[in-house]
Design a protein around this motif. Structure first.
Motif, PDB file in Angstrom:
ATOM      1  N   TYR A 150       0.150   1.175 -10.550  1.00 48.07           N
ATOM      2  CA  TYR A 150      -0.808   1.557  -9.610  1.00 48.07           C
ATOM      3  C   TYR A 150      -2.015   2.503 -10.306  1.00 48.07           C
ATOM      4  O   TYR A 150      -1.691   2.961 -11.202  1.00 48.07           O
ATOM      5  CB  TYR A 150       0.065   2.206  -8.332  1.00 48.07           C
ATOM      6  N   ASP A 184      -3.411   6.350   0.481  1.00 44.89           N
ATOM      7  CA  ASP A 184      -2.840   5.509   1.478  1.00 44.89           C
ATOM      8  C   ASP A 184      -3.221   4.043   0.988  1.00 44.89           C
ATOM      9  O   ASP A 184      -2.419   3.063   1.436  1.00 44.89           O
ATOM     10  CB  ASP A 184      -2.964   5.742   2.849  1.00 44.89           C
ATOM     11  N   ASN A 185      -4.491   3.892   0.374  1.00 42.26           N
ATOM     12  CA  ASN A 185      -4.774   2.654   0.338  1.00 42.26           C
ATOM     13  C   ASN A 185      -4.582   2.096  -1.117  1.00 42.26           C
ATOM     14  O   ASN A 185      -5.102   1.126  -1.508  1.00 42.26           O
ATOM     15  CB  ASN A 185      -6.382   2.192   0.614  1.00 42.26           C
ATOM     16  N   LYS A 241       0.907  -1.126  -0.201  1.00 42.34           N
ATOM     17  CA  LYS A 241       0.091   0.003   0.040  1.00 42.34           C
ATOM     18  C   LYS A 241       0.810   1.171   0.079  1.00 42.34           C
ATOM     19  O   LYS A 241       1.823   1.313   0.626  1.00 42.34           O
ATOM     20  CB  LYS A 241      -1.014   0.053   1.218  1.00 42.34           C
ATOM     21  N   ASP A 244      -2.765   0.123  -4.008  1.00 41.69           N
ATOM     22  CA  ASP A 244      -1.681  -1.032  -4.120  1.00 41.69           C
ATOM     23  C   ASP A 244      -0.670  -0.458  -5.329  1.00 41.69           C
ATOM     24  O   ASP A 244      -1.019   0.033  -6.267  1.00 41.69           O
ATOM     25  CB  ASP A 244      -2.439  -2.279  -4.427  1.00 41.69           C
TER      26      ASP A 244
END
Length: 82
Positions: free
Chosen positions: A62, A73-74, A30, A76
């Protein structure tokens, strides 16, 4: 000048260190984990810039263009090359 190739190789190491391997065998982490990591904070002057360079070279993948701390922040970050 900053050696982009070197920065990217360090980034790959850090993704391997902090990430987890999924069912397909790809390592992902993450963005928030990468951003909050103390070692990464000391290693990379511009983590987002290094990520963009790595994405352009098809080393990582990503969603989105620009990653912002907190907001993304989340997201991947997937390692495409092992």
């Amino acid at each position: 000048t900053m050696n982009v190739e070197h920065e990217i190789s360090l980034l790959v190491e850090e993704i391997r260190r902090l990430g987890t391997r999924n069912a397909d065998g790809q390592v992902s982490v993450k963005f928030g984990v990468l951003f909050a990591d103390e070692k990464c904070a000391n290693l990379f002057e511009a983590l987002v810039g290094t990520l963009k360079a790595a994405k352009r070279r098809k080393i990582v993948a990503y969603q989105g263009e620009l990653l912002l701390q907190g907001v993304h922040d989340n997201v991947d970050i997937m390692l495409l090359q092992d």
